[in-house]
Motif scaffolding. Structure first.
Motif, PDB file in Angstrom:
ATOM      1  N   LYS A  58       0.830  -1.202   0.000  1.00  0.00           N
ATOM      2  CA  LYS A  58       0.000   0.000   0.000  1.00  0.00           C
ATOM      3  C   LYS A  58       0.868   1.257   0.000  1.00  0.00           C
ATOM      4  O   LYS A  58       0.604   2.203  -0.741  1.00  0.00           O
ATOM      5  N   GLU A  59       1.933   1.278   0.803  1.00  0.00           N
ATOM      6  CA  GLU A  59       2.829   2.430   0.845  1.00  0.00           C
ATOM      7  C   GLU A  59       3.499   2.667  -0.508  1.00  0.00           C
ATOM      8  O   GLU A  59       3.590   3.805  -0.965  1.00  0.00           O
ATOM      9  N   ASN A  60       3.983   1.609  -1.137  1.00  0.00           N
ATOM     10  CA  ASN A  60       4.618   1.744  -2.450  1.00  0.00           C
ATOM     11  C   ASN A  60       3.630   2.215  -3.497  1.00  0.00           C
ATOM     12  O   ASN A  60       3.971   3.014  -4.368  1.00  0.00           O
ATOM     13  N   PHE A  61       2.404   1.733  -3.420  1.00  0.00           N
ATOM     14  CA  PHE A  61       1.374   2.125  -4.376  1.00  0.00           C
ATOM     15  C   PHE A  61       1.035   3.613  -4.228  1.00  0.00           C
ATOM     16  O   PHE A  61       0.903   4.326  -5.213  1.00  0.00           O
ATOM     17  N   LEU A  62       0.930   4.076  -2.985  1.00  0.00           N
ATOM     18  CA  LEU A  62       0.573   5.477  -2.749  1.00  0.00           C
ATOM     19  C   LEU A  62       1.690   6.434  -3.168  1.00  0.00           C
ATOM     20  O   LEU A  62       1.428   7.588  -3.471  1.00  0.00           O
ATOM     21  N   LYS A  63       2.935   5.967  -3.196  1.00  0.00           N
ATOM     22  CA  LYS A  63       4.055   6.799  -3.646  1.00  0.00           C
ATOM     23  C   LYS A  63       3.929   7.163  -5.122  1.00  0.00           C
ATOM     24  O   LYS A  63       4.518   8.124  -5.572  1.00  0.00           O
ATOM     25  N   LEU A  64       3.188   6.370  -5.873  1.00  0.00           N
ATOM     26  CA  LEU A  64       3.028   6.624  -7.303  1.00  0.00           C
ATOM     27  C   LEU A  64       2.180   7.859  -7.559  1.00  0.00           C
ATOM     28  O   LEU A  64       2.238   8.434  -8.651  1.00  0.00           O
ATOM     29  N   PHE A  65       1.384   8.268  -6.585  1.00  0.00           N
ATOM     30  CA  PHE A  65       0.462   9.390  -6.791  1.00  0.00           C
ATOM     31  C   PHE A  65       0.888  10.581  -6.038  1.00  0.00           C
ATOM     32  O   PHE A  65       1.073  11.026  -5.177  1.00  0.00           O
TER      33      PHE A  65
END
Length: 65
Positions: A58-65
């Motif tokens: 989830k943390e890595n995914f949110l870094k994309l935005f």
């Protein structure tokens, strides 16, 4: 077979008998679950393998935005 709370199982996934899936788990689409999946995990593949903790994903995914 037991499936915990807050579990998302992707389309066309197969879960074999006597497999336990913990709480807060994501199983990817088209996965074949042959072994127990611990709580708070992201798992996918054939055979299904734990990729990482759900929170780390989830943390890595949110870094994309």
């Amino acid at each position: 077979m037991t499936v915990g709370n807050n579990v998302w199982i992707g389309a066309n996934s197969k879960i074999l008998p006597e497999v336990n899936i913990g709480n807060n788990v994501i199983i990817g689409a088209n996965s074949v679950v042959t072994k127990d999946i611990p709580y708070n995990s992201l798992a996918l593949g054939n055979p299904c393998k734990r990729i990482k903790e759900k929170d780390a994903y989830k943390e890595n995914f949110l870094k994309l935005f």
